[in-house]
Motif scaffolding. Structure first.
Motif, PDB file in Angstrom:
ATOM      1  N   ASP A  18       0.828  -1.218   0.000  1.00 43.14           N
ATOM      2  CA  ASP A  18       0.000   0.000   0.000  1.00 43.14           C
ATOM      3  C   ASP A  18       0.862   1.269   0.000  1.00 43.14           C
ATOM      4  N   GLU A  19       1.727   1.360  -1.012  1.00 44.93           N
ATOM      5  CA  GLU A  19       2.668   2.481  -1.106  1.00 44.93           C
ATOM      6  C   GLU A  19       2.435   3.323  -2.364  1.00 44.93           C
ATOM      7  N   GLU A  20       1.189   3.384  -2.847  1.00 47.10           N
ATOM      8  CA  GLU A  20       0.935   4.123  -4.090  1.00 47.10           C
ATOM      9  C   GLU A  20       1.309   5.604  -3.979  1.00 47.10           C
ATOM     10  N   GLN A  21       1.283   6.140  -2.786  1.00 42.72           N
ATOM     11  CA  GLN A  21       1.624   7.554  -2.570  1.00 42.72           C
ATOM     12  C   GLN A  21       3.090   7.836  -2.911  1.00 42.72           C
ATOM     13  N   HIS A  22       3.949   6.840  -2.699  1.00 42.67           N
ATOM     14  CA  HIS A  22       5.394   7.079  -2.797  1.00 42.67           C
ATOM     15  C   HIS A  22       6.103   6.329  -3.920  1.00 42.67           C
ATOM     16  N   LEU A  83      20.853  -3.270  -4.312  1.00 48.29           N
ATOM     17  CA  LEU A  83      20.549  -2.011  -3.638  1.00 48.29           C
ATOM     18  C   LEU A  83      19.169  -2.141  -3.007  1.00 48.29           C
ATOM     19  N   ASN A  84      19.113  -2.137  -1.678  1.00 47.97           N
ATOM     20  CA  ASN A  84      17.838  -2.263  -0.973  1.00 47.97           C
ATOM     21  C   ASN A  84      17.278  -0.875  -0.660  1.00 47.97           C
ATOM     22  N   LEU A  85      16.047  -0.628  -1.089  1.00 45.12           N
ATOM     23  CA  LEU A  85      15.409   0.666  -0.857  1.00 45.12           C
ATOM     24  C   LEU A  85      14.014   0.458  -0.297  1.00 45.12           C
ATOM     25  N   ASP A  86      13.513   1.483   0.390  1.00 46.08           N
ATOM     26  CA  ASP A  86      12.133   1.491   0.867  1.00 46.08           C
ATOM     27  C   ASP A  86      11.293   2.316  -0.093  1.00 46.08           C
ATOM     28  N   ALA A  87      10.016   1.999  -0.153  1.00 53.34           N
ATOM     29  CA  ALA A  87       9.135   2.646  -1.130  1.00 53.34           C
ATOM     30  C   ALA A  87       9.034   4.158  -0.928  1.00 53.34           C
ATOM     31  N   ASP A  88       9.251   4.624   0.303  1.00 51.72           N
ATOM     32  CA  ASP A  88       9.104   6.059   0.584  1.00 51.72           C
ATOM     33  C   ASP A  88      10.431   6.814   0.478  1.00 51.72           C
ATOM     34  N   GLU A  89      11.365   6.264  -0.309  1.00 50.75           N
ATOM     35  CA  GLU A  89      12.652   6.920  -0.510  1.00 50.75           C
ATOM     36  C   GLU A  89      12.797   7.384  -1.955  1.00 50.75           C
ATOM     37  N   GLU A  90      13.880   8.112  -2.228  1.00 49.81           N
ATOM     38  CA  GLU A  90      14.147   8.599  -3.589  1.00 49.81           C
ATOM     39  C   GLU A  90      15.649   8.805  -3.738  1.00 49.81           C
ATOM     40  N   ASP A 118      16.022  13.045   5.825  1.00 43.65           N
ATOM     41  CA  ASP A 118      14.585  12.938   6.043  1.00 43.65           C
ATOM     42  C   ASP A 118      13.871  14.256   5.742  1.00 43.65           C
ATOM     43  N   LEU A 119      12.785  14.170   4.994  1.00 44.21           N
ATOM     44  CA  LEU A 119      11.879  15.306   4.865  1.00 44.21           C
ATOM     45  C   LEU A 119      11.072  15.380   6.159  1.00 44.21           C
ATOM     46  N   PHE A 120      11.045  16.551   6.789  1.00 43.57           N
ATOM     47  CA  PHE A 120      10.320  16.693   8.056  1.00 43.57           C
ATOM     48  C   PHE A 120       9.722  18.091   8.131  1.00 43.57           C
ATOM     49  N   ILE A 121       8.418  18.153   8.281  1.00 43.36           N
ATOM     50  CA  ILE A 121       7.668  19.423   8.314  1.00 43.36           C
ATOM     51  C   ILE A 121       8.064  20.303   7.128  1.00 43.36           C
ATOM     52  N   GLY A 122       7.985  19.716   5.939  1.00 44.25           N
ATOM     53  CA  GLY A 122       8.093  20.504   4.712  1.00 44.25           C
ATOM     54  C   GLY A 122       9.475  20.709   4.143  1.00 44.25           C
ATOM     55  N   HIS A 170      14.408  10.638   2.028  1.00 44.94           N
ATOM     56  CA  HIS A 170      13.410   9.801   2.695  1.00 44.94           C
ATOM     57  C   HIS A 170      12.183  10.651   3.028  1.00 44.94           C
ATOM     58  N   TYR A 171      11.004  10.186   2.617  1.00 49.42           N
ATOM     59  CA  TYR A 171       9.762  10.944   2.805  1.00 49.42           C
ATOM     60  C   TYR A 171       8.854  10.336   3.879  1.00 49.42           C
ATOM     61  N   GLY A 172       9.301   9.278   4.542  1.00 51.89           N
ATOM     62  CA  GLY A 172       8.429   8.540   5.458  1.00 51.89           C
ATOM     63  C   GLY A 172       8.251   9.151   6.832  1.00 51.89           C
ATOM     64  N   TYR A 173       9.032  10.198   7.146  1.00 51.98           N
ATOM     65  CA  TYR A 173       8.917  10.884   8.446  1.00 51.98           C
ATOM     66  C   TYR A 173       8.407  12.312   8.246  1.00 51.98           C
ATOM     67  N   SER A 174       7.620  12.528   7.204  1.00 53.87           N
ATOM     68  CA  SER A 174       7.367  13.901   6.764  1.00 53.87           C
ATOM     69  C   SER A 174       6.562  14.750   7.737  1.00 53.87           C
ATOM     70  N   ASN A 175       5.740  14.109   8.587  1.00 52.28           N
ATOM     71  CA  ASN A 175       5.002  14.909   9.573  1.00 52.28           C
ATOM     72  C   ASN A 175       5.036  14.226  10.938  1.00 52.28           C
ATOM     73  N   ILE A 176       4.656  14.961  11.967  1.00 50.34           N
ATOM     74  CA  ILE A 176       4.787  14.485  13.342  1.00 50.34           C
ATOM     75  C   ILE A 176       3.920  13.257  13.600  1.00 50.34           C
ATOM     76  N   ALA A 177       2.698  13.250  13.083  1.00 47.04           N
ATOM     77  CA  ALA A 177       1.799  12.115  13.312  1.00 47.04           C
ATOM     78  C   ALA A 177       2.374  10.834  12.713  1.00 47.04           C
ATOM     79  N   GLU A 178       2.890  10.938  11.485  1.00 46.34           N
ATOM     80  CA  GLU A 178       3.465   9.775  10.797  1.00 46.34           C
ATOM     81  C   GLU A 178       4.690   9.258  11.552  1.00 46.34           C
TER      82      GLU A 178
END
Length: 255
Positions: A18-22, A83-90, A118-122, A170-178
């Motif tokens: 369920d990683e369609e977002q990333h 090369l091992n990557l996570d779906a929420d990376e680039e 990490d992308l965090f709060i924008g 890495h986009y997986g820590y982008s906001n505090i709730a996540e």
């Protein structure tokens, strides 16, 4: 397989659900590599179709835990270098060039430890921050996943590892709730794992872990250069460290 005339002889492997977002963003950044494998554990969204449209080979494998899932995915790879990557990376162009140079280099390293931003709060963190490291590029014959570990599962290497300051995004820590959701989940897994390995809680560690971890992140790792975002992130990292110890204490009292 990707469609480039001259591709880098590396197999990229990704575990996803369920990683369609990333995942489209990640796979767009991997097109220079010769093989891309996505092991999907039962996505209900468009993850699989997006991955296939980007040239990835998609294989279904029921979820068996992080380590076992990655070990299975690695076993599907055709190339020696993986090369091992996570779906929420680039990946950045600089990172792709670093991989190409490293596998062509005259050295005896079996893996490359790189940085993660990490992308965090924008925004991504300051270039003055000491970014965390991850070993993602390696010779599969020398990689051993800790199959019993529930989280932060390796891989481990007995031979020499190279280092670079080049980072992937890495986009997986982008906001505090996540981020707090992930820390809550990971801390439960880690505490359970430590308990079953015979680790017991320490009163001193419970008392000191939060302030020491905050100081380490904010000052030693220099998240202070990222303003209030760095201040908040350092507190959340300290909270994560405390959670792992607190849940280990909880396990010892209730199990």
């Amino acid at each position: 397989m990707t469609n480039h005339m001259s591709t880098i002889p590396v197999s990229v492997f990704i575990i996803a659900q369920d990683e369609e977002q990333h995942i489209g963003r990640l796979l767009d950044s991997c097109q220079m590599f010769d093989e891309i494998i996505v092991v999907d554990s039962g996505s209900k969204d468009n993850t699989q179709s997006i991955a296939e449209s980007k040239g990835a080979k998609v294989v279904h494998h029921d979820w068996q835990g992080y380590a076992r899932q990655k070990h299975f995915a690695m076993g599907l790879c055709q190339h020696e270098w993986v090369l091992n990557l996570d779906a929420d990376e680039e990946l950045t162009d600089e990172f792709v060039n670093e991989v190409q140079s490293f596998i062509a280099g005259n050295h005896d390293c079996v893996a490359l430890k790189c940085r993660r931003n990490d992308l965090f709060i924008g925004r991504f963190f300051s270039r003055f921050t000491r970014l965390p490291t991850n070993t993602r590029l390696f010779l599969k014959a020398h990689a051993k996943y800790r199959l019993e570990d529930k989280v932060h599962e390796g891989p481990d290497f007995e031979k020499k590892i190279g280092y670079t300051n080049v980072y992937f995004k890495h986009y997986g820590y982008s906001n505090i709730a996540e981020l707090t959701d992930k820390y809550n989940k990971y801390s439960s897994l880690k505490a359970e794992e430590k308990f079953h390995k015979g680790k017991r809680p320490s009163v001193l560690k419970l008392i000191l872990i939060y302030p020491l971890e905050f100081i380490r992140n904010y000052l030693v790792y220099r998240y202070c250069f990222s303003g209030l975002r760095g201040f908040i992130f350092s507190h959340l990292s300290a909270y994560y460290a405390l959670l792992k110890e607190a849940k280990l204490f909880e396990f010892s009292k209730t199990s």
